[in-house]
Design an enzyme around this catalytic site. Structure first.
Site, PDB file in Angstrom:
ATOM      1  N   ILE A 109       0.866  -1.228   0.036  1.00  7.70           N
ATOM      2  CA  ILE A 109       0.055  -0.327   0.033  1.00  7.70           C
ATOM      3  C   ILE A 109       0.726   1.279  -0.223  1.00  7.70           C
ATOM      4  O   ILE A 109       2.040   1.229   0.614  1.00  7.70           O
ATOM      5  CB  ILE A 109      -0.813   0.147   1.191  1.00  7.70           C
ATOM      6  CG1 ILE A 109      -1.965   1.213   1.152  1.00  7.70           C
ATOM      7  CG2 ILE A 109      -0.327  -0.103   2.404  1.00  7.70           C
ATOM      8  CD1 ILE A 109      -3.209   1.175   2.197  1.00  7.70           C
ATOM      9  N   ILE A 140       5.033  -1.243   2.868  1.00 10.51           N
ATOM     10  CA  ILE A 140       4.547   0.401   2.544  1.00 10.51           C
ATOM     11  C   ILE A 140       5.481   0.870   1.410  1.00 10.51           C
ATOM     12  O   ILE A 140       6.556   0.610   1.419  1.00 10.51           O
ATOM     13  CB  ILE A 140       4.831   0.928   3.946  1.00 10.51           C
ATOM     14  CG1 ILE A 140       4.036   0.461   5.088  1.00 10.51           C
ATOM     15  CG2 ILE A 140       4.481   2.434   3.872  1.00 10.51           C
ATOM     16  CD1 ILE A 140       2.589   0.314   5.042  1.00 10.51           C
ATOM     17  N   LYS A 141       4.795   1.247   0.349  1.00  9.19           N
ATOM     18  CA  LYS A 141       5.423   1.706  -0.708  1.00  9.19           C
ATOM     19  C   LYS A 141       5.709   3.067  -0.613  1.00  9.19           C
ATOM     20  O   LYS A 141       4.892   4.083  -0.509  1.00  9.19           O
ATOM     21  CB  LYS A 141       4.442   1.641  -1.843  1.00  9.19           C
ATOM     22  CG  LYS A 141       4.189   0.213  -2.465  1.00  9.19           C
ATOM     23  CD  LYS A 141       3.360   0.069  -3.681  1.00  9.19           C
ATOM     24  CE  LYS A 141       4.076   0.078  -5.024  1.00  9.19           C
ATOM     25  NZ  LYS A 141       2.986  -0.171  -6.311  1.00  9.19           N
ATOM     26  N   ILE A 142       7.052   3.418  -0.953  1.00  2.00           N
ATOM     27  CA  ILE A 142       7.618   4.926  -0.680  1.00  2.00           C
ATOM     28  C   ILE A 142       8.300   5.230  -2.246  1.00  2.00           C
ATOM     29  O   ILE A 142       9.036   4.132  -2.430  1.00  2.00           O
ATOM     30  CB  ILE A 142       8.735   5.006   0.296  1.00  2.00           C
ATOM     31  CG1 ILE A 142       7.819   4.611   1.592  1.00  2.00           C
ATOM     32  CG2 ILE A 142       9.221   6.314   0.377  1.00  2.00           C
ATOM     33  CD1 ILE A 142       8.793   4.686   2.940  1.00  2.00           C
TER      34      ILE A 142
END
Length: 381
Positions: A109, A140-142
């Protein structure tokens, strides 16, 4: 359906689905893909959620109605909706996560794309999303913007698993791997269990061909013969850079000393993930960015159409990356000699990538706002 997907998996490529919707969850489709098509992970992004929530899927209506009755803000509603989908998908994939000792069975996400150039806000949102989803098998997408790099290191240092997205250039990919190592060193210094921290680096593929082929066509002449070579060459050179840090599985290359120290403390390498693997040019084979990017320890996240194409007629012939480094460099050199500015290409692609996700997020905000207002009117709130 052939067994090409199984062969791909057997070659050490983790097959992930680049899509998620509540309908896919409620109908059991995701579970079927895990069971029948060797899918072991899921990636999402703002565009995927905008299409899911903004489409004609009524699976979201009940939750939207409840949120409207409660009078929540649009942004809170979006986070409640998207984290609910990711949480449920994580539960579907939990057996895969357990069976792979946490390597796969992951669902990604993304942080709000409007924060792509804000380090502290990205870090804060990453921690918030990790808390909201509350599943060990989430990523967690960064984005790999310059501001994103320290946020990536800080997030990993907190013990949060990260999917680094929007990587286009080899220089930026090396910076991403450095941020990964820095993050694990922070986690180690804080006494965290490194074996529980996972990461992938999403290196985008097809968009590189789209942009470079457009420029080659404009140059014309012999330059056109170089079309459709850049994306594969760029990705193969990225895998070469990966081996320079983490070593090769067959012992051809030793890992760096920095990585050896972390590995000895229980860390697992950050895998290269091939993203944007749906073919944009209809003249190309629809399985190109899968069958030509096979190597151990990689992930390929595919839209369902590409997944089905590989399953139907993909030809998996073994490792198609590690023997091609010299040719990949030659192809990139020829493209540069033809007059294509690689640095400009990758900067344009990064800027466009952030802008597209921002646009999708804003469109999603508008869609959810309209839905909340509609349900509020219907319920008299």
């Amino acid at each position: 359906m052939t067994d090409a997907l199984k062969r791909l998996s057997d070659e050490g490529v983790a097959i992930w689905l680049d899509d998620l919707s509540r309908k896919r969850l409620k109908t059991g489709n995701l579970a079927e893909l895990v069971r029948d098509k060797h899918v072991v992970g899921v990636t999402t992004n703002p565009t995927i959620f905008q299409k899911a929530i903004g489409g004609k899927d009524d699976s979201y209506d009940e939750q939207l109605r409840d949120l409207a009755v409660r009078g929540v803000t649009t942004e809170e509603a979006i986070r409640m909706i998207t984290t609910a989908d990711v949480r449920e998908a994580a539960d579907v994939l939990r057996p895969v996560y357990d069976a792979s000792n946490g390597r796969d069975g992951r669902v990604s996400i993304e942080v709000d794309p409007r924060l792509a150039h804000q380090t502290e806000a990205t870090f804060a949102e990453a921690r918030q999303l990790w808390w909201l989803v509350d599943r060990p098998n989430v990523f967690i997408k960064i984005p790999a913007t310059k501001a994103g790099l320290p946020a990536i290191a800080a997030t990993l240092g907190e013990g949060v698993s990260v999917n680094v997205t929007l990587i286009f250039s080899l220089e930026r990919y090396r910076a991403v791997m450095d941020a990964f190592l820095t993050g694990l060193e922070k986690a180690k210094a804080a006494g965290r269990d490194l074996s529980t921290i996972e990461s992938v680096a999403s290196f985008f593929v097809s968009r590189v061909d789209t942009e470079i082929d457009k420029r080659l066509d404009k140059i014309g002449g012999d330059a056109k013969a170089l079309r459709s070579k850049a994306a594969l060459a760029n990705a193969r050179l990225a895998y070469q850079a990966y081996e320079e840090v983490f070593g090769s599985t067959d012992g051809r290359r030793e890992p760096s000393d920095r990585w050896k120290a972390l590995e000895a403390a229980g860390a697992k390498p950050q895998r290269p993930l091939w993203a944007s693997t749906g073919v944009k040019d209809p003249a190309l084979p629809d399985t190109l960015y899968v069958t030509e990017l096979v190597a151990p320890g990689t992930v390929n996240t595919m839209p369902e159409a590409t997944l089905d194409a590989v399953g139907d007629h993909g030809e998996i012939t073994g490792d198609t990356i590690t023997g091609g480094y010299a040719q990949a460099q030659a192809d990139m050199d020829a493209i540069a000699a033809a007059g294509v500015d690689y640095d400009d290409v990758v900067q344009v692609l990064e800027d466009e990538g952030v802008e597209k996700f921002e646009a999708s997020w804003i469109e999603l905000l508008d869609t959810v706002t309209a839905s909340l207002q509609d349900f509020a009117q219907k319920t008299g709130k």
